[in-house]
Scaffold this active site. Structure first.
Site, PDB file in Angstrom:
ATOM      1  N   LYS A   1       0.799  -1.237   0.000  1.00  0.00           N
ATOM      2  CA  LYS A   1       0.000   0.000   0.000  1.00  0.00           C
ATOM      3  C   LYS A   1       0.825   1.278   0.000  1.00  0.00           C
ATOM      4  O   LYS A   1       0.358   2.329   0.436  1.00  0.00           O
ATOM      5  CB  LYS A   1      -0.985   0.029   1.200  1.00  0.00           C
ATOM      6  CG  LYS A   1      -1.868  -1.157   1.334  1.00  0.00           C
ATOM      7  CD  LYS A   1      -2.530  -1.605   0.064  1.00  0.00           C
ATOM      8  CE  LYS A   1      -3.536  -0.668  -0.514  1.00  0.00           C
ATOM      9  NZ  LYS A   1      -4.040  -1.163  -1.830  1.00  0.00           N
TER      10      LYS A   1
ATOM     11  N   SER B   1      -4.512   3.099   4.382  1.00  0.00           N
ATOM     12  CA  SER B   1      -4.700   2.462   3.071  1.00  0.00           C
ATOM     13  C   SER B   1      -4.919   0.950   3.219  1.00  0.00           C
ATOM     14  O   SER B   1      -5.787   0.364   2.557  1.00  0.00           O
ATOM     15  CB  SER B   1      -3.472   2.744   2.202  1.00  0.00           C
ATOM     16  OG  SER B   1      -3.604   2.127   0.965  1.00  0.00           O
TER      17      SER B   1
ATOM     18  N   ARG C   1       2.555  -0.652  -7.143  1.00  0.00           N
ATOM     19  CA  ARG C   1       1.974  -0.858  -8.479  1.00  0.00           C
ATOM     20  C   ARG C   1       2.290   0.334  -9.380  1.00  0.00           C
ATOM     21  O   ARG C   1       2.599   0.167 -10.559  1.00  0.00           O
ATOM     22  CB  ARG C   1       0.452  -1.077  -8.361  1.00  0.00           C
ATOM     23  CG  ARG C   1      -0.312  -1.147  -9.667  1.00  0.00           C
ATOM     24  CD  ARG C   1       0.173  -2.210 -10.617  1.00  0.00           C
ATOM     25  NE  ARG C   1       0.058  -3.565 -10.094  1.00  0.00           N
ATOM     26  CZ  ARG C   1       0.568  -4.642 -10.692  1.00  0.00           C
ATOM     27  NH1 ARG C   1       1.219  -4.528 -11.825  1.00  0.00           N
ATOM     28  NH2 ARG C   1       0.445  -5.833 -10.137  1.00  0.00           N
TER      29      ARG C   1
ATOM     30  N   ARG D   1      -8.090   4.615  -3.457  1.00  0.00           N
ATOM     31  CA  ARG D   1      -9.435   4.582  -2.852  1.00  0.00           C
ATOM     32  C   ARG D   1      -9.624   5.779  -1.911  1.00  0.00           C
ATOM     33  O   ARG D   1      -8.657   6.305  -1.349  1.00  0.00           O
ATOM     34  CB  ARG D   1      -9.616   3.291  -2.042  1.00  0.00           C
ATOM     35  CG  ARG D   1      -9.716   2.020  -2.875  1.00  0.00           C
ATOM     36  CD  ARG D   1     -10.039   0.871  -1.933  1.00  0.00           C
ATOM     37  NE  ARG D   1     -10.219  -0.383  -2.646  1.00  0.00           N
ATOM     38  CZ  ARG D   1      -9.379  -1.413  -2.553  1.00  0.00           C
ATOM     39  NH1 ARG D   1      -8.295  -1.321  -1.809  1.00  0.00           N
ATOM     40  NH2 ARG D   1      -9.626  -2.521  -3.206  1.00  0.00           N
TER      41      ARG D   1
END
Ligand SMILES: Nc1ncnc2c1ncn2[C@@H]1O[C@H](COP(=O)(O)OS(=O)(=O)O)[C@@H](OP(=O)(O)O)[C@H]1O
Length: 439
Positions: free
Chosen positions: A194, A285, A198, A404
């Site tokens: 987190k 997160s 990515r 998010r």
């Protein structure tokens, strides 16, 4: 010319799809036979006689001949001229040889077909054409591959792409190159969960000298995968060319006890990237990710603060995972600090080009990722990639699970958490010889 060559006819497979094509070729061929000298007719006849197999009674006017490589092909439509021009084949079943008798009939066509000078010229012509085709095709493949490898051929999107214009297709092109192969990674993004792993991988994917694994491999942290050995691991890697670095990311590696030792055993000089983020934000997160997967999940405050003691709840795993120094300690037992590049995950969100410039330097890559690579997407609230390829100009953002919405957290709990992490952060800064602006 091609139409009068029986070898061309034999090159058609006997499917109904090509039947009409065969028929028209055969027509010319039979006309040609009719017009040949008798010796030539003998020649064709002997060529046919060498090849036939069983007479196909279901298709009285066709027969099958064996193909090269043992497959069967039909030669259709001896019946094209059947009643008028030739006697139908007669079969000698005991010999399994079919003999074809031709009965020349007067040619009433005013312009007879053009014939080859000799039967062998026809044969040579078709072989010559095949060889020429193969040579040209092989040269084209070598040329395209070399051009792509050097990045010098600007045919956007179709075969190879200019490395100065990063788009997400490099991996696909690499996969299709005949020179591509799978190798063990030169670099692993080991975590932290987190923190933006990515994003780093996706940005690196733009680089023409990088091939990235499309999914988290979980080789070193998963005993079942690990027990399958390095060959298995290698097969999970993306196809890459010789000049490309292979990179995989599995953020679970950072926290898993045995992983540093296992990676060092594979390659003790490997490069590692660890993305870190302000520990409380990372914790939130992680919480949001867990909550997203469940219907009724306690609030953030309920999860991170022990209601009995009012202390930070260390039994909630994500809390401990933000104590970076504990895990970093294990990695530094197996790797030198200069092998581990630490990415500032907070800066990565605000100024991805800056952090990626440092990553490129660490990996020894030419600097290809620039400010122009990114565009800020207001809806998403994050930077996304600018693409301009054969699909047109567009932006590509990370998936919905990245970025998010975080919950509003009680300010007292926030303060408590920041206090909790302060000394652990200091220890981490000392370990990596770098300070981050984490209050
Ligand atoms: N460009 C861009 N777009 C979207 N999200 C971005 C981006 N850059 C960094 N981030 C931050 O990455 C966080 C997810 O981190 P990871 O990719 O390491 O998560 S995971 O461990 O692989 O699940 C993710 O965390 P959340 O915001 O909590 O979803 C983001 O804050």
């Amino acid at each position: 010319m091609a139409d009068v060559c029986p070898f061309h006819i034999q090159c058609f497979l006997g499917s109904s799809r090509v039947k009409s094509k065969v028929l028209s070729s055969t027509k010319s061929w039979l006309s040609a036979i009719y017009s040949l000298q008798s010796t030539d007719t003998e020649y064709w006849h002997s060529k046919l006689a060498k090849r036939p197999c069983g007479y196909d009674s279901a298709h009285r006017h066709s027969y099958k001949a064996p193909c090269r490589k043992g497959r069967m092909r039909h030669i259709f439509a001896l019946n094209a001229f059947s009643e008028r021009d030739i006697d139908l084949p007669e079969v000698a079943p005991e010999k399994k040889v079919m003999t074809v008798y031709y009965k020349p009939v007067p040619q009433d066509d005013a312009s007879p077909p053009v014939l080859p000078n000799s039967t062998s010229s026809c044969l040579r012509f078709s072989r010559f054409r095949l060889v020429t085709f193969l040579v040209v095709a092989a040269l084209a493949i070598v040329f395209v591959t070399l051009s792509c490898l050097n990045g010098g051929w600007d045919t956007r999107g179709s075969l190879c792409l200019t490395p100065t214009d990063p788009v997400l297709l490099y991996n696909q092109i690499t996969t299709h190159s005949p020179l591509a192969r799978q190798v063990l990674p030169h670099c692993i993004i080991i975590g932290v969960r987190k923190a933006g792993t990515r994003a780093v991988l996706q940005y690196l994917q733009l680089h023409p000298d990088v091939a990235v694994a499309g999914y988290e491999v979980h080789f070193f942290d998963d005993n079942v995968n690990y027990s399958q050995g390095l060959n298995f691991y290698q097969r999970q890697m993306p196809y890459s060319l010789k000049h490309q670095l292979t990179i995989e990311k599995t953020p679970a590696y950072f926290h898993t006890l045995k992983v540093p030792e296992r990676i060092a055993k594979m390659n003790s000089s490997i490069k590692l990237i660890v993305v870190v983020r302000e520990p409380v934000q990372r914790l939130i997160s992680s919480y949001v990710q867990l909550a997203a997967k469940r219907d009724h999940f306690p609030t953030f405050e309920e999860k991170v603060i022990d209601s009995d003691t009012d202390e930070v709840n260390e039994n909630f795993k994500p809390v401990k995972r933000s104590l970076y120094y504990i895990f970093m300690n294990r990695w530094l037992k197996h790797f030198r600090l200069d092998q581990i590049h630490v990415v500032d995950g907070d800066l990565l969100i605000r100024k991805p080009f800056q952090e990626m410039f440092r990553v490129e330097t660490f990996l020894g890559l030419e600097h290809k990722i620039s400010k122009d690579t990114f565009t800020f997407n207001r809806t998403k609230g994050f930077f996304c990639l600018k693409l301009d390829d054969e699909l047109g100009k567009r932006t590509k953002c990370l998936s919905k699970s990245k970025g998010r919405r975080h919950p509003e957290v009680d300010p007292n709990v926030l303060r408590q958490l920041r206090d909790y992490y302060r000394s652990a952060n200091d220890l981490f800064f000392q370990q990596v010889h770098r300070r981050f602006r984490w209050s």
